[in-house]
Design a protein around this motif. Sequence first.
Motif, PDB file in Angstrom:
ATOM      1  N   GLU A 154       0.855  -1.196   0.000  1.00 23.93           N
ATOM      2  CA  GLU A 154       0.000   0.000   0.000  1.00 23.93           C
ATOM      3  C   GLU A 154       0.887   1.240   0.000  1.00 23.93           C
ATOM      4  O   GLU A 154       1.734   1.396   0.882  1.00 23.93           O
ATOM      5  N   ASP A 155       0.714   2.111  -0.997  1.00 26.61           N
ATOM      6  CA  ASP A 155       1.607   3.264  -1.130  1.00 26.61           C
ATOM      7  C   ASP A 155       1.163   4.487  -0.322  1.00 26.61           C
ATOM      8  O   ASP A 155       1.907   5.458  -0.224  1.00 26.61           O
ATOM      9  N   GLU A 156      -0.038   4.461   0.236  1.00 33.46           N
ATOM     10  CA  GLU A 156      -0.467   5.554   1.118  1.00 33.46           C
ATOM     11  C   GLU A 156      -0.001   5.218   2.537  1.00 33.46           C
ATOM     12  O   GLU A 156      -0.563   4.324   3.179  1.00 33.46           O
ATOM     13  N   PRO A 157       1.027   5.935   3.054  1.00 38.32           N
ATOM     14  CA  PRO A 157       1.627   5.567   4.351  1.00 38.32           C
ATOM     15  C   PRO A 157       0.621   5.484   5.492  1.00 38.32           C
ATOM     16  O   PRO A 157       0.653   4.529   6.277  1.00 38.32           O
ATOM     17  N   ALA A 158      -0.262   6.484   5.593  1.00 38.58           N
ATOM     18  CA  ALA A 158      -1.203   6.501   6.717  1.00 38.58           C
ATOM     19  C   ALA A 158      -2.156   5.316   6.654  1.00 38.58           C
ATOM     20  O   ALA A 158      -2.376   4.622   7.650  1.00 38.58           O
ATOM     21  N   LEU A 159      -2.716   5.068   5.456  1.00 39.46           N
ATOM     22  CA  LEU A 159      -3.646   3.948   5.296  1.00 39.46           C
ATOM     23  C   LEU A 159      -2.934   2.622   5.525  1.00 39.46           C
ATOM     24  O   LEU A 159      -3.468   1.718   6.186  1.00 39.46           O
ATOM     25  N   GLY A 160      -1.731   2.501   4.971  1.00 33.61           N
ATOM     26  CA  GLY A 160      -0.974   1.264   5.149  1.00 33.61           C
ATOM     27  C   GLY A 160      -0.715   0.961   6.610  1.00 33.61           C
ATOM     28  O   GLY A 160      -0.845  -0.189   7.049  1.00 33.61           O
ATOM     29  N   GLN A 161      -0.380   1.984   7.385  1.00 36.29           N
ATOM     30  CA  GLN A 161      -0.106   1.781   8.801  1.00 36.29           C
ATOM     31  C   GLN A 161      -1.369   1.408   9.568  1.00 36.29           C
ATOM     32  O   GLN A 161      -1.337   0.562  10.464  1.00 36.29           O
TER      33      GLN A 161
ATOM     34  N   ILE B 227      -0.432 -14.922   2.384  1.00 35.69           N
ATOM     35  CA  ILE B 227      -1.511 -14.253   1.651  1.00 35.69           C
ATOM     36  C   ILE B 227      -1.034 -12.852   1.276  1.00 35.69           C
ATOM     37  O   ILE B 227      -0.230 -12.248   1.997  1.00 35.69           O
ATOM     38  N   LEU B 228      -1.503 -12.338   0.141  1.00 37.70           N
ATOM     39  CA  LEU B 228      -1.116 -11.018  -0.342  1.00 37.70           C
ATOM     40  C   LEU B 228      -2.326 -10.091  -0.364  1.00 37.70           C
ATOM     41  O   LEU B 228      -3.389 -10.467  -0.861  1.00 37.70           O
ATOM     42  N   VAL B 229      -2.154  -8.876   0.158  1.00 35.73           N
ATOM     43  CA  VAL B 229      -3.167  -7.828   0.066  1.00 35.73           C
ATOM     44  C   VAL B 229      -2.504  -6.683  -0.701  1.00 35.73           C
ATOM     45  O   VAL B 229      -1.602  -6.020  -0.176  1.00 35.73           O
ATOM     46  N   LEU B 230      -2.936  -6.461  -1.951  1.00 36.15           N
ATOM     47  CA  LEU B 230      -2.221  -5.557  -2.855  1.00 36.15           C
ATOM     48  C   LEU B 230      -3.079  -4.383  -3.295  1.00 36.15           C
ATOM     49  O   LEU B 230      -4.168  -4.572  -3.845  1.00 36.15           O
ATOM     50  N   ASP B 231      -2.581  -3.169  -3.059  1.00 31.87           N
ATOM     51  CA  ASP B 231      -3.201  -1.991  -3.654  1.00 31.87           C
ATOM     52  C   ASP B 231      -2.950  -2.044  -5.156  1.00 31.87           C
ATOM     53  O   ASP B 231      -1.888  -2.501  -5.601  1.00 31.87           O
ATOM     54  N   VAL B 232      -3.904  -1.613  -5.944  1.00 31.89           N
ATOM     55  CA  VAL B 232      -3.733  -1.667  -7.398  1.00 31.89           C
ATOM     56  C   VAL B 232      -2.854  -0.536  -7.896  1.00 31.89           C
ATOM     57  O   VAL B 232      -1.912  -0.745  -8.666  1.00 31.89           O
ATOM     58  N   MET B 233      -3.141   0.696  -7.483  1.00 34.02           N
ATOM     59  CA  MET B 233      -2.398   1.862  -7.959  1.00 34.02           C
ATOM     60  C   MET B 233      -1.198   2.115  -7.053  1.00 34.02           C
ATOM     61  O   MET B 233      -1.331   2.674  -5.970  1.00 34.02           O
ATOM     62  N   MET B 234       0.001   1.681  -7.502  1.00 34.15           N
ATOM     63  CA  MET B 234       1.223   1.874  -6.729  1.00 34.15           C
ATOM     64  C   MET B 234       2.348   2.330  -7.640  1.00 34.15           C
ATOM     65  O   MET B 234       2.341   2.025  -8.838  1.00 34.15           O
TER      66      MET B 234
ATOM     67  N   HIS C  20       0.869 -11.436  11.328  1.00 37.89           N
ATOM     68  CA  HIS C  20       2.179 -10.808  11.138  1.00 37.89           C
ATOM     69  C   HIS C  20       2.132 -10.112   9.781  1.00 37.89           C
ATOM     70  O   HIS C  20       1.880 -10.759   8.763  1.00 37.89           O
ATOM     71  N   VAL C  21       2.347  -8.787   9.766  1.00 35.64           N
ATOM     72  CA  VAL C  21       2.150  -8.006   8.543  1.00 35.64           C
ATOM     73  C   VAL C  21       3.468  -7.427   8.042  1.00 35.64           C
ATOM     74  O   VAL C  21       4.205  -6.770   8.791  1.00 35.64           O
ATOM     75  N   LEU C  22       3.754  -7.666   6.759  1.00 32.94           N
ATOM     76  CA  LEU C  22       4.906  -7.085   6.082  1.00 32.94           C
ATOM     77  C   LEU C  22       4.381  -5.956   5.192  1.00 32.94           C
ATOM     78  O   LEU C  22       3.741  -6.209   4.178  1.00 32.94           O
ATOM     79  N   LEU C  23       4.615  -4.709   5.576  1.00 37.15           N
ATOM     80  CA  LEU C  23       4.089  -3.558   4.851  1.00 37.15           C
ATOM     81  C   LEU C  23       5.115  -3.043   3.856  1.00 37.15           C
ATOM     82  O   LEU C  23       6.254  -2.739   4.224  1.00 37.15           O
ATOM     83  N   CYS C  24       4.705  -2.945   2.596  1.00 37.08           N
ATOM     84  CA  CYS C  24       5.592  -2.473   1.533  1.00 37.08           C
ATOM     85  C   CYS C  24       4.978  -1.243   0.851  1.00 37.08           C
ATOM     86  O   CYS C  24       3.771  -1.229   0.581  1.00 37.08           O
ATOM     87  N   PRO C  25       5.790  -0.225   0.524  1.00 36.41           N
ATOM     88  CA  PRO C  25       5.268   1.020  -0.037  1.00 36.41           C
ATOM     89  C   PRO C  25       5.095   1.029  -1.547  1.00 36.41           C
ATOM     90  O   PRO C  25       4.521   1.963  -2.099  1.00 36.41           O
ATOM     91  N   ASP C  26       5.597   0.022  -2.236  1.00 35.40           N
ATOM     92  CA  ASP C  26       5.469  -0.020  -3.693  1.00 35.40           C
ATOM     93  C   ASP C  26       5.583  -1.459  -4.188  1.00 35.40           C
ATOM     94  O   ASP C  26       5.952  -2.367  -3.432  1.00 35.40           O
ATOM     95  N   GLY C  27       5.287  -1.652  -5.474  1.00 34.62           N
ATOM     96  CA  GLY C  27       5.256  -2.990  -6.041  1.00 34.62           C
ATOM     97  C   GLY C  27       6.606  -3.676  -6.110  1.00 34.62           C
ATOM     98  O   GLY C  27       6.700  -4.900  -5.921  1.00 34.62           O
TER      99      GLY C  27
END
Length: 225
Positions: free
Chosen positions: A10-17, A50-57, A29-36
């Motif tokens: 998720e590239d939106e820092p606030a939402l990702g957090q 499991i993967l939870v992926l934002d589309v627009m990154m 256990h969550v691995l947060l990544c800011p881009d693809g």
Amino acid sequence: MSKTTILLAEDEPALGQIIKESLETRDFHVLLCPDGEKALETYQSQSPEILVLDVMMPKKDGFTLAKDIRAIDDTIPIIFLTAKSQTQDVVEGFTIGGNDYLKKPFSMEELIVRINNLLHRTKVQKTSDILSIGAFTFDFPKQQLHFENESQQLTHREAHLLFHLIKNKNQVLDRSLILNKLWGNDDFFSARSMDVFISKLRKKLQKDETIQIINVRGYGYKLVN
């Protein structure tokens, strides 16, 4: 009991957090990544469940990331998060291998329910993916090859290649089809890479001399036992 690992891109820092912290309160256990690109590196090194992926990154969008991952892993559950609401976007998400699609804004409760449903469905499916070949037992979901009291850990590509060989035991596995499925194309370099992986699998299986992986020239490979 170990925690289920989720890769969240998720590239939106606030939402990702917010999503990360909410999931962690549910014992994930969550691995947060800011881009693809970072998400692909993390997937390859951490083996999430499991993967939870934002589309627009940036750098690599969620759809492209999913295509790259599906080329080497066709079992891991993928949920897309997106602000897009067009029907063609939803269709594209499912076509490239997504398992679920959640439109923003969404409730955390709904995301958690969808994650748990996919994990349960995957667990049920994986119980049928414990395979036997000769004196070996192959745990495809865990990518482990067992012989007596010994265990060998396989890479994603080794595991998927062996899975298809066993599923087609005593039949020719079409070289072009498997290259396109696991490597994304069937060019010369991918073919040479596949030959290397076949050699690695032969070495891993050599303790049972009744097992052979035969090169059927011009067609592909055949695992016989």
